[in-house]
Design an enzyme around this catalytic site. Structure first.
Site, short mmCIF file in Angstrom:
data_model
loop_
_atom_site.label_atom_id
_atom_site.label_comp_id
_atom_site.label_asym_id
_atom_site.label_seq_id
_atom_site.Cartn_x
_atom_site.Cartn_y
_atom_site.Cartn_z
N THR A 145 -42.42 -67.03 -8.99
CA THR A 145 -41.33 -68.00 -8.82
C THR A 145 -39.97 -67.32 -8.94
O THR A 145 -39.81 -66.35 -9.69
CB THR A 145 -41.46 -69.11 -9.89
OG1 THR A 145 -40.31 -69.96 -9.83
CG2 THR A 145 -41.57 -68.57 -11.29
N TYR A 189 -43.61 -72.84 -18.55
CA TYR A 189 -44.23 -72.50 -17.26
C TYR A 189 -43.61 -71.23 -16.66
O TYR A 189 -44.32 -70.29 -16.29
CB TYR A 189 -44.08 -73.67 -16.26
CG TYR A 189 -44.11 -73.18 -14.83
CD1 TYR A 189 -45.29 -72.72 -14.27
CD2 TYR A 189 -42.94 -73.12 -14.06
CE1 TYR A 189 -45.31 -72.21 -12.98
CE2 TYR A 189 -42.95 -72.62 -12.78
CZ TYR A 189 -44.14 -72.16 -12.24
OH TYR A 189 -44.16 -71.64 -10.97
N LYS A 193 -45.00 -66.95 -15.78
CA LYS A 193 -44.85 -66.15 -14.55
C LYS A 193 -44.21 -64.80 -14.85
O LYS A 193 -44.43 -63.83 -14.13
CB LYS A 193 -44.01 -66.93 -13.54
CG LYS A 193 -44.66 -68.21 -13.06
CD LYS A 193 -45.73 -67.92 -12.03
CE LYS A 193 -46.43 -69.18 -11.60
NZ LYS A 193 -47.35 -69.01 -10.49
P1 NAD Z 1 -50.56 -77.35 -7.40
O1 NAD Z 1 -50.66 -77.78 -8.82
O2 NAD Z 1 -50.43 -78.40 -6.36
O3 NAD Z 1 -51.81 -76.43 -7.02
C1 NAD Z 1 -52.43 -75.54 -7.90
C2 NAD Z 1 -53.95 -75.66 -7.68
O4 NAD Z 1 -54.60 -74.75 -8.57
C3 NAD Z 1 -54.46 -77.06 -8.04
O5 NAD Z 1 -55.26 -77.55 -6.98
C4 NAD Z 1 -55.25 -76.87 -9.31
O6 NAD Z 1 -56.35 -77.76 -9.42
C5 NAD Z 1 -55.68 -75.40 -9.21
N1 NAD Z 1 -55.89 -74.73 -10.50
C6 NAD Z 1 -55.01 -74.64 -11.54
N2 NAD Z 1 -55.56 -73.95 -12.55
C7 NAD Z 1 -56.80 -73.58 -12.13
C8 NAD Z 1 -57.85 -72.83 -12.73
N3 NAD Z 1 -57.74 -72.36 -13.97
N4 NAD Z 1 -58.99 -72.63 -12.03
C9 NAD Z 1 -59.12 -73.13 -10.76
N5 NAD Z 1 -58.16 -73.84 -10.15
C10 NAD Z 1 -57.01 -74.06 -10.83
O7 NAD Z 1 -49.35 -76.32 -7.31
P2 NAD Z 1 -48.59 -75.75 -6.03
O8 NAD Z 1 -47.33 -76.49 -5.89
O9 NAD Z 1 -49.53 -75.66 -4.89
O10 NAD Z 1 -48.24 -74.30 -6.53
C11 NAD Z 1 -49.12 -73.21 -6.29
C12 NAD Z 1 -48.53 -71.94 -6.86
O11 NAD Z 1 -47.27 -71.68 -6.25
C13 NAD Z 1 -48.28 -72.02 -8.37
O12 NAD Z 1 -48.70 -70.84 -8.99
C14 NAD Z 1 -46.79 -72.20 -8.47
O13 NAD Z 1 -46.32 -71.59 -9.64
C15 NAD Z 1 -46.26 -71.50 -7.22
N6 NAD Z 1 -45.00 -72.09 -6.76
C16 NAD Z 1 -44.93 -73.41 -6.38
C17 NAD Z 1 -43.70 -73.94 -5.98
C18 NAD Z 1 -43.53 -75.38 -5.58
O14 NAD Z 1 -42.38 -75.81 -5.33
N7 NAD Z 1 -44.60 -76.16 -5.47
C19 NAD Z 1 -42.57 -73.10 -5.94
C20 NAD Z 1 -42.68 -71.78 -6.34
C21 NAD Z 1 -43.91 -71.28 -6.75
N1 USQ Z 2 -33.51 -81.97 -10.94
C1 USQ Z 2 -32.63 -83.03 -10.78
N2 USQ Z 2 -33.15 -84.26 -10.57
C2 USQ Z 2 -34.49 -84.50 -10.47
C3 USQ Z 2 -35.39 -83.40 -10.61
C4 USQ Z 2 -34.85 -82.15 -10.84
O1 USQ Z 2 -31.41 -82.88 -10.86
O2 USQ Z 2 -34.89 -85.64 -10.27
C5 USQ Z 2 -32.97 -80.61 -11.18
C6 USQ Z 2 -33.56 -79.91 -12.39
O3 USQ Z 2 -32.87 -80.25 -13.58
C7 USQ Z 2 -33.41 -78.45 -11.98
C8 USQ Z 2 -33.56 -78.48 -10.46
O4 USQ Z 2 -33.34 -79.83 -10.07
O5 USQ Z 2 -32.13 -78.01 -12.27
C9 USQ Z 2 -34.91 -78.02 -9.95
O6 USQ Z 2 -35.95 -78.76 -10.54
P1 USQ Z 2 -37.37 -78.89 -9.81
O7 USQ Z 2 -38.23 -79.78 -10.64
O8 USQ Z 2 -37.18 -79.21 -8.39
O9 USQ Z 2 -37.90 -77.36 -9.83
P2 USQ Z 2 -38.45 -76.44 -11.01
O10 USQ Z 2 -38.65 -77.16 -12.26
O11 USQ Z 2 -37.58 -75.23 -11.04
O12 USQ Z 2 -39.89 -76.02 -10.49
C10 USQ Z 2 -40.28 -75.97 -9.11
C11 USQ Z 2 -41.80 -75.87 -9.06
C12 USQ Z 2 -42.24 -74.57 -9.71
C13 USQ Z 2 -41.54 -73.40 -9.04
C14 USQ Z 2 -40.02 -73.57 -9.07
C15 USQ Z 2 -39.32 -72.55 -8.20
O13 USQ Z 2 -42.39 -76.99 -9.72
O14 USQ Z 2 -43.66 -74.42 -9.57
O15 USQ Z 2 -41.88 -72.20 -9.68
O16 USQ Z 2 -39.69 -74.86 -8.49
S1 USQ Z 2 -37.77 -72.09 -8.86
O17 USQ Z 2 -36.98 -73.30 -9.12
O18 USQ Z 2 -37.12 -71.25 -7.87
O19 USQ Z 2 -38.01 -71.41 -10.11
#
Ligand code: NAD
Ligand code: USQ
Length: 398
Positions: A145, A189, A193
């Site tokens: 992330t 969280y 990472k």
């Molecule tokens: P998500 O929660 O939708 O998907 C994660 C999947 O992994 C789920 O289906 C869950 O059941 C599975 N899982 C979790 N722990 C497990 C375990 N121990 N064994 C087997 N399966 C397991 O999340 P996502 O949004 O798809 O994110 C995927 C990855 O990408 C994460 O590592 C997250 O940190 C990263 N990421 C997501 C975002 C975002 O905006 N969604 C942004 C940056 C990074």
């Molecule tokens: N925020 C608002 N209003 C809302 C929700 C969030 O103002 O209703 C603000 C939060 O306070 C924060 C920003 O928006 O400042 C981002 O929040 P977010 O929930 O969209 O994102 P974050 O918590 O950072 O996490 C998400 C994903 C995570 C990933 C990360 C990428 O859930 O898995 O790692 O984005 S990053 O932000 O680049 O670290």
């Protein structure tokens, strides 16, 4: 290529699995469905009606003629099953999405903090350990992330993983070195990472494991060309206060007439990427693995940066939504600038989907279409970062 997708039922993992299968790769999904169980725990469900895994895979077979195999086990706990799967299937690559990914969920209570640490660190470490024990040369692609860095306050563009530093030795000599860019996580969280990064650096140095770590920004949007092929393939859309991310939440809020929940001044700047670009980036990472002996390859997987209040304004102008300022439940800088390098993916041919192209379609095709499924009681963010915040005392941020 044979590819195992850990976390292939999730928001990023499911469309990635379909995209890679569509390209002709042999895809195997491992997922313990913990995310669906968390939906049950929080009593908050995807805005879109996601089908059970069996129906998803059947629909994909009907649409594409391709098989994806599914294994339901816990990567963080079932080490022996993971090792056996790797030894039997001998994949070329493993894409690792299988972590608890919501910052607010990770801050809910000591139980949630401990679950996030146990799950995420053990999942990543088990994978590295199993790859080494198998003796196979498998490329690991991990989803990290942008938040490992704490959103750039150093007055420079955040580089792709490594920072040039000049060290003055005891004898006064000046030496140039490259170090991992310093971490500064903002939630339990995000902290997991930062530890993942060290696991990768260590196993790469000690055992020569080839790793690509993708430091991804906030993913927005719902569908990709593959998930749009049949409603049973639809991707999840989280809007609740724990799992909903800011841009998708604003889109959903605009669709149901809920004032956009800007935290504090909305001066937080974050990096974003559309889900269609996420799946393309994973493809590019798999097609361009590190060479044997190469250090961990780190790429910033994001396409644009925006301030939260600017996003709210953009969506309000597009839809007529109202903007609400709510007190920030997080401990984070109220205002920050963020400049990020993403040359590596652009050089590999990524052609980004921009907010200006995709926002309106997302509001009309997804948020409005499924608005009737929304439970508005689940919109507020109730997880707080500190006990003072829980008690309603305003926070100072260092
Ligand atoms: P998500 O929660 O939708 O998907 C994660 C999947 O992994 C789920 O289906 C869950 O059941 C599975 N899982 C979790 N722990 C497990 C375990 N121990 N064994 C087997 N399966 C397991 O999340 P996502 O949004 O798809 O994110 C995927 C990855 O990408 C994460 O590592 C997250 O940190 C990263 N990421 C997501 C975002 C975002 O905006 N969604 C942004 C940056 C990074
Ligand atoms: N925020 C608002 N209003 C809302 C929700 C969030 O103002 O209703 C603000 C939060 O306070 C924060 C920003 O928006 O400042 C981002 O929040 P977010 O929930 O969209 O994102 P974050 O918590 O950072 O996490 C998400 C994903 C995570 C990933 C990360 C990428 O859930 O898995 O790692 O984005 S990053 O932000 O680049 O670290």
């Amino acid at each position: 290529m044979k590819v195992i997708i850990l976390g292939g039922d999730g928001f990023c993992g499911w469309p990635t699995s379909l995209h890679l299968s569509n390209l002709g790769h042999d895809v195997l999904i491992v997922d313990n469905l913990s995310r669906r169980n968390i939906d049950n725990e929080l009593e908050a469900h995807s805005l879109t009606p996601i089908a059970p895994m069996g129906s998803r895979l059947k629909a994909w077979k009907e649409v594409s003629g391709k098989d994806i195999r599914f294994f339901n086990f816990n990567v963080a706990k079932d080490y022996d099953r993971l090792l056996k799967l790797i030894e039997t299937e001998r994949p070329d690559a493993v894409v690792h999405f299988a972590e608890q990914r919501a910052a607010p969920y990770s801050m809910k209570s000591p139980k949630h903090k401990r679950y996030t640490v146990d799950n995420n660190l053990n999942a990543t470490h088990n994978l590295l350990c199993a790859v080494v024990e198998s003796g196979l040369d498998i490329h690991i692609v991990h989803l990290g992330t942008m938040g490992v860095y704490g959103y750039g306050t150093a007055g420079m563009k955040i580089p792709e993983g490594y920072l040039d530093v000049e060290v003055v030795t005891d004898t006064g000599e000046r030496l140039m070195q490259q170090i991992l860019y310093p971490t500064n996580p903002g939630s339990v969280y995000h902290m997991t990472k930062t530890q993942d990064q060290l696991f990768f650096a260590y196993y790469n140095k000690n055992d020569g494991v080839r790793v690509t770590d993708l430091h991804q920004g906030i993913v927005w949007g719902t569908n990709t060309s593959e998930t749009m092929a049949d409603e049973r393939l639809i991707n999840r859309f989280d809007y609740d206060g724990d799992y909903g991310t800011v841009l998708n939440r604003f889109l959903m809020q605009a669709a149901v007439g809920y004032p956009l929940t800007v935290h504090g001044t909305g001066g937080q700047t974050r990096a974003f990427i559309h889900i269609q670009d996420t799946v393309r980036c994973i493809q590019l990472a798999l097609e361009n693995p590190p060479q044997p002996g190469e250090r961990v390859k780190i790429l910033n997987q994001m396409t644009e940066t925006h301030r939260v209040r600017d996003l709210a304004k953009m969506i309000a102008e597009l839809t007529g939504a109202e903007i609400a300022r709510v007190s920030n439940p997080r401990k984070e800088a109220p205002e920050n600038d963020l400049h990020v390098r993403n040359d590596l993916f652009l050089d590999l041919g990524l052609n980004p989907t921009t907010l200006s192209e995709g926002l309106l379609a997302e509001v009309s095709d997804i948020a409005r279409k499924y608005a009737h499924r929304a439970d508005l009681d689940k919109v507020p963010c109730t997880s707080t970062w500190t006990s003072e915040q829980k008690a309603g005392v305003p926070q100072k941020v260092r």
